[in-house]
Motif scaffolding. Sequence first.
Motif, PDB file in Angstrom:
ATOM      1  N   GLN A  58       3.803  21.329 -39.824  1.00 36.28           N
ATOM      2  CA  GLN A  58       2.893  20.396 -40.489  1.00 36.28           C
ATOM      3  C   GLN A  58       3.596  19.124 -40.948  1.00 36.28           C
ATOM      4  OE1 GLN A  58      -0.502  20.920 -40.478  1.00 36.28           O
ATOM      5  NE2 GLN A  58      -0.483  18.758 -41.035  1.00 36.28           N
ATOM      6  N   SER A  59       4.846  19.255 -41.383  1.00 34.81           N
ATOM      7  CA  SER A  59       5.569  18.063 -41.843  1.00 34.81           C
ATOM      8  C   SER A  59       5.764  17.060 -40.705  1.00 34.81           C
ATOM      9  CB  SER A  59       6.919  18.451 -42.452  1.00 34.81           C
ATOM     10  OG  SER A  59       7.749  19.060 -41.474  1.00 34.81           O
ATOM     11  N   ILE A  60       5.984  17.543 -39.495  1.00 35.66           N
ATOM     12  CA  ILE A  60       6.146  16.666 -38.329  1.00 35.66           C
ATOM     13  C   ILE A  60       4.803  16.017 -38.001  1.00 35.66           C
ATOM     14  CG2 ILE A  60       6.677  16.608 -35.851  1.00 35.66           C
ATOM     15  CD1 ILE A  60       9.173  16.948 -37.677  1.00 35.66           C
ATOM     16  N   LYS A  61       3.741  16.799 -38.028  1.00 34.09           N
ATOM     17  CA  LYS A  61       2.401  16.252 -37.759  1.00 34.09           C
ATOM     18  C   LYS A  61       2.033  15.188 -38.795  1.00 34.09           C
ATOM     19  CE  LYS A  61       0.695  20.489 -35.605  1.00 34.09           C
ATOM     20  NZ  LYS A  61      -0.298  21.582 -35.683  1.00 34.09           N
ATOM     21  N   ASP A  62       2.323  15.467 -40.051  1.00 34.74           N
ATOM     22  CA  ASP A  62       2.021  14.510 -41.124  1.00 34.74           C
ATOM     23  C   ASP A  62       2.834  13.226 -40.968  1.00 34.74           C
ATOM     24  OD1 ASP A  62       0.285  16.419 -42.172  1.00 34.74           O
ATOM     25  OD2 ASP A  62       1.670  17.039 -43.761  1.00 34.74           O
ATOM     26  N   ALA A  63       4.096  13.363 -40.610  1.00 27.99           N
ATOM     27  CA  ALA A  63       4.947  12.180 -40.424  1.00 27.99           C
ATOM     28  C   ALA A  63       4.437  11.322 -39.269  1.00 27.99           C
ATOM     29  CB  ALA A  63       6.392  12.600 -40.179  1.00 27.99           C
TER      30      ALA A  63
END
Length: 103
Positions: A58-63
């Motif tokens: 999720q952190s990669i998607k959010d970034a």
Amino acid sequence: MRGAVAADSKGVLSAFVEAALAAMWENGHDMSNPAAFVAVFNAAGFDVHRLLARTQEQSIKDALVVNTQAAVARGAFGIPTFFVGGEMFFGKDRLGQVEAALV
């Protein structure tokens, strides 16, 4: 694009971009094809399975969302787009102009 964000978080964005752009634009690989993605990044020395796993975090998607919003706000509409100061250059064929603007 999530692969690029994941690569950036590990400090290997330049190598990722170099491999991806050469694969797409110089060698004609369809990088949306998972088999092509794996083959290209294996050949470039990446831990492809780890890279693919990170693209699901999720952190990669959010970034990627944040990065995309920032690029759109600056007027970018594709890759490669380069900014030198407030001036935007689009396309690999503009690299000479980017270089001149940096001097």
